[in-house]
Enzyme design. Structure first.
Site, PDB file in Angstrom:
ATOM      1  N   PHE A 282      -2.355  -6.523  -7.470  1.00 19.02           N
ATOM      2  CA  PHE A 282      -2.275  -5.381  -8.564  1.00 19.02           C
ATOM      3  C   PHE A 282      -2.794  -4.209  -8.099  1.00 19.02           C
ATOM      4  O   PHE A 282      -4.123  -4.103  -7.663  1.00 19.02           O
ATOM      5  CB  PHE A 282      -2.803  -5.926 -10.010  1.00 19.02           C
ATOM      6  CG  PHE A 282      -2.821  -4.839 -10.673  1.00 19.02           C
ATOM      7  CD1 PHE A 282      -2.015  -4.462 -11.678  1.00 19.02           C
ATOM      8  CD2 PHE A 282      -4.112  -4.211 -10.819  1.00 19.02           C
ATOM      9  CE1 PHE A 282      -2.047  -3.484 -12.584  1.00 19.02           C
ATOM     10  CE2 PHE A 282      -4.163  -2.781 -11.712  1.00 19.02           C
ATOM     11  CZ  PHE A 282      -3.206  -2.938 -12.698  1.00 19.02           C
ATOM     12  N   GLU A 283      -2.027  -3.151  -8.121  1.00 21.49           N
ATOM     13  CA  GLU A 283      -2.602  -1.838  -7.883  1.00 21.49           C
ATOM     14  C   GLU A 283      -1.764  -0.762  -8.364  1.00 21.49           C
ATOM     15  O   GLU A 283      -0.480  -0.837  -8.329  1.00 21.49           O
ATOM     16  CB  GLU A 283      -3.158  -1.658  -6.408  1.00 21.49           C
ATOM     17  CG  GLU A 283      -1.765  -1.506  -5.401  1.00 21.49           C
ATOM     18  CD  GLU A 283      -2.288  -1.519  -3.820  1.00 21.49           C
ATOM     19  OE1 GLU A 283      -3.534  -1.053  -3.743  1.00 21.49           O
ATOM     20  OE2 GLU A 283      -1.290  -1.277  -3.079  1.00 21.49           O
ATOM     21  N   ILE A 284      -2.106   0.186  -8.836  1.00 22.55           N
ATOM     22  CA  ILE A 284      -1.408   1.458  -9.402  1.00 22.55           C
ATOM     23  C   ILE A 284      -2.208   2.552  -8.704  1.00 22.55           C
ATOM     24  O   ILE A 284      -3.307   2.620  -8.746  1.00 22.55           O
ATOM     25  CB  ILE A 284      -1.689   1.474 -10.928  1.00 22.55           C
ATOM     26  CG1 ILE A 284      -1.074   0.425 -11.643  1.00 22.55           C
ATOM     27  CG2 ILE A 284      -0.837   2.809 -11.236  1.00 22.55           C
ATOM     28  CD1 ILE A 284      -1.015   0.516 -13.117  1.00 22.55           C
TER      29      ILE A 284
END
Length: 403
Positions: A282-284
């Site tokens: 998960f990364e933005i």
């Protein structure tokens, strides 16, 4: 007489036009925003965007300036065999976020996607979907390395089961996501990305747009889990990073101390990696950072070292150390309110006080598996890592997130 008739005809026509216009206005004002779809124009083409009726007067809407609509995309690396797991991911991601925001998806594969995969994925969303091929030279053993030696290294790494280190494609994946991905032509015109993985779950229905938060608060990278890397997978990654700093005449950044085993009381002790990293399934993040000259210079330096092949350097610790090298802590955001699970790792915002939590509903506590193998941010190892990192993020009040 002819002049009077013409005048009466024109007046009647004008009244009819006025009545039609009023009826059209009434219909539009009664319609919900979910019923109205217009085309949003950008450099990359057009995408459908549900909008408020009053904005229909604007024929050409700027991709960057539509409220709540950012220059962003959702990315995923997948294989044709991942079809079922990809659809499962989209089912939870669409229902908690993207069905309302309609950000385009970009799927990457080292081989062409087949029609079954394309049809299944396209049927799982109303958003625009692109299927892209990874360049062969970015998914192969570089010619400056001896292929036989590399394959032998994979075999030896595979003697430690469960970490996929014996799989050539796994090494290529780590290398690709460590540096090449952001330079793919399909992402050239995008500013932000949200990374998805096959077979992940999202539990919380957000009532805000994380991309908008990133832009308004000048954030570069967003995470929600801190992990601990297996020691033998990155034995020389830290020393290679220190060598990079020395070769570029750069000082040791304050932010890098979050990942150094030394404490403030031992400034003269040997610098060693504490093996903690941002769990980047998960990364933005801001694509401009990962395609910047300084980050790509760091990636190229590491790539020449061979650690993506002769060791099992993961893209998560590489991203983490790159962020620590070049970003200020204030440019990193902790997405505490996004409920997320990948395999045995889960982040559940129900564990965090609800003051200011920006989601409408969240069911991760209800759906959380009972298995003892499930690790959460409240478990001791994760909690220690997260606390240590949050101490140097000035915007965060530590006690507000971790008890």
């Amino acid at each position: 007489m002819k002049g009077v008739k013409r005048l009466m005809t024109f007046a009647l026509f004008s009244v009819l036009v006025l009545i039609c216009a009023i009826e059209l206005w009434i219909r539009n004002t009664r319609s919900s925003s979910a019923d109205i779809v217009v085309q949003v124009f950008s450099d990359t083409g057009t995408v459908p965007f549900k909008t408020q009726p009053e904005t229909l007067m604007i024929k050409h809407l700027s991709y960057q300036n539509v409220p709540g609509r950012e220059n962003a995309c959702i990315i995923m690396l997948a294989r044709n065999s991942d079809k079922k797991n990809v659809v499962k991911t989209l089912a939870t991601f669409e229902s908690t976020f993207n069905a309302r925001y309609m950000y385009p998806y970009v799927f990457f594969n080292q081989e062409p996607f087949d029609d079954d995969f394309k049809d299944a994925v396209s049927s799982a969303t109303e958003a625009k979907v692109r299927f892209e091929l990874i360049p062969q030279d970015q998914w192969s053993i570089p010619p400056n390395f001896n292929r036989s030696a590399v394959l032998e290294s994979f075999r030896k790494q595979g003697e430690r089961p469960g970490l996929k280190a014996e799989l050539e494609n796994y090494h290529h994946m780590c290398r690709y996501f460590s540096g090449f991905f952001a330079t793919h032509p399909a992402l050239r015109d995008f500013k932000y990305y949200w990374r998805l993985e096959p077979s992940v779950s999202y539990y919380c229905t957000l009532n805000y747009d994380p991309f908008e938060l990133m832009r308004k608060q000048n954030k570069i990278y967003g995470f929600n889990i801190v992990g601990v890397e297996i020691l033998w997978t990155v034995p020389t990654l830290w020393s290679s990073t220190l060598e990079y700093l020395h070769s570029r005449n750069r000082s040791f950044p304050l932010h890098l101390r979050a990942f150094d085993q030394r404490t403030g009381d031992e400034p003269e002790s040997e610098s060693r990696y504490n093996y903690k990293y941002f769990f980047n399934n998960f990364e933005i993040a801001d694509l401009d950072f990962f395609r910047s000259d300084e980050y790509l210079d760091y990636f190229k330096f590491l790539d020449d070292k061979g650690g993506f092949f002769f060791e099992r350097w993961g893209d998560a610790p590489v991203h983490t150390l790159g962020i620590a090298l070049f970003l200020d802590p204030s440019q990193v955001h902790y997405f505490h309110d996004i409920g997320y699970r990948h395999e045995g790792y889960i982040h559940c915002p129900v564990d965090i006080p609800e003051d200011g939590v920006a989601y409408e509903t969240c069911h991760c506590r209800d759906q959380m598996p009972k298995s003892d193998s499930i690790m959460r941010v409240s478990d001791s190892t994760w909690e220690d890592a997260l606390k240590y990192y949050l101490r140097i993020v000035p915007e965060l009040n530590l006690e507000s997130y971790i008890g």
